[in-house]
Write an enzyme that holds these catalytic residues in place. Sequence first.
Site, short mmCIF file in Angstrom:
data_model
loop_
_atom_site.label_atom_id
_atom_site.label_comp_id
_atom_site.label_asym_id
_atom_site.label_seq_id
_atom_site.Cartn_x
_atom_site.Cartn_y
_atom_site.Cartn_z
CE LYS A 44 55.45 76.99 67.78
NZ LYS A 44 53.99 77.08 67.80
CE LYS A 46 56.04 79.73 63.80
NZ LYS A 46 54.61 79.65 63.45
N1 C2G Z 1 48.13 77.25 58.58
C1 C2G Z 1 47.46 76.97 57.40
N2 C2G Z 1 47.70 77.75 56.30
C2 C2G Z 1 48.57 78.78 56.37
C3 C2G Z 1 49.24 79.08 57.58
C4 C2G Z 1 49.00 78.29 58.69
O1 C2G Z 1 46.66 76.02 57.32
N3 C2G Z 1 48.78 79.52 55.25
C5 C2G Z 1 47.85 76.39 59.74
C6 C2G Z 1 49.08 75.63 60.23
O2 C2G Z 1 49.26 74.44 59.45
C7 C2G Z 1 48.69 75.32 61.68
C8 C2G Z 1 47.85 76.55 62.06
O3 C2G Z 1 47.47 77.20 60.83
O4 C2G Z 1 47.87 74.15 61.72
C9 C2G Z 1 48.62 77.52 62.93
O5 C2G Z 1 49.81 77.88 62.24
P1 C2G Z 1 50.99 78.57 63.10
O6 C2G Z 1 50.43 79.63 63.92
O7 C2G Z 1 52.12 78.82 62.16
O8 C2G Z 1 51.34 77.37 64.06
P2 C2G Z 1 52.69 76.52 64.17
O9 C2G Z 1 53.81 77.42 64.45
O10 C2G Z 1 52.71 75.62 63.01
O11 C2G Z 1 52.41 75.77 65.55
O12 C2G Z 1 52.54 72.04 68.43
C10 C2G Z 1 52.23 72.53 67.15
C11 C2G Z 1 52.63 73.95 66.96
O13 C2G Z 1 52.24 74.77 68.03
C12 C2G Z 1 52.02 74.46 65.65
#
Ligand code: C2G
Length: 144
Positions: A44, A46
């Site tokens: 990803k 990350k």
């Molecule tokens: N999120 C949110 N508000 C934020 C930050 C994050 O609602 N200010 C939500 C994201 O939309 C996601 C969840 O928190 O639903 C986790 O965010 P991340 O850890 O950034 O996950 P991500 O990298 O988007 O991974 O297969 C899908 C991926 O693994 C999602």
Amino acid sequence: MKRVLTYGTFDLLHYGHIEILRRAKALGDYLIVALSTDEFNEIKHKKAYHNYETRKKMLEAIRYVDLVIPEENWEQKISDVKEYKADIVVMGSDWANSDKFDYLKEYCELVFLPRTEGISTTKIKKDLGLQQPINGIDQIPSSK
Ligand code: C2G
């Protein structure tokens, strides 16, 4: 018993994460979080500050979370929905209309909830003066 499933890296846990978990749990009775492994985070692009085990422990300490499973690839979601009998997959709105999720509506309810504004792991790193992302990969100085 309505079972909810969500996905994410959940690094440097913040209230945006807590808010999506709280609202996801409110849609059912049992919340499963598929947590991106360190290896999948590389795919990803990350680089999490905390490793998988630490991020898993932090999620397991949250009252809304009932089970944490590893997210190892983009392709496991249909089998996750079947294996864990998920009725709903919930994600933040940044994932709406994404080919990574839209096909799931054939297998379960798919809900996108508004992202919590003003907070993100990237913003935290930037505000703390940690190194800027290089080639899209967040760089964190090794802890002294
Ligand atoms: N999120 C949110 N508000 C934020 C930050 C994050 O609602 N200010 C939500 C994201 O939309 C996601 C969840 O928190 O639903 C986790 O965010 P991340 O850890 O950034 O996950 P991500 O990298 O988007 O991974 O297969 C899908 C991926 O693994 C999602």
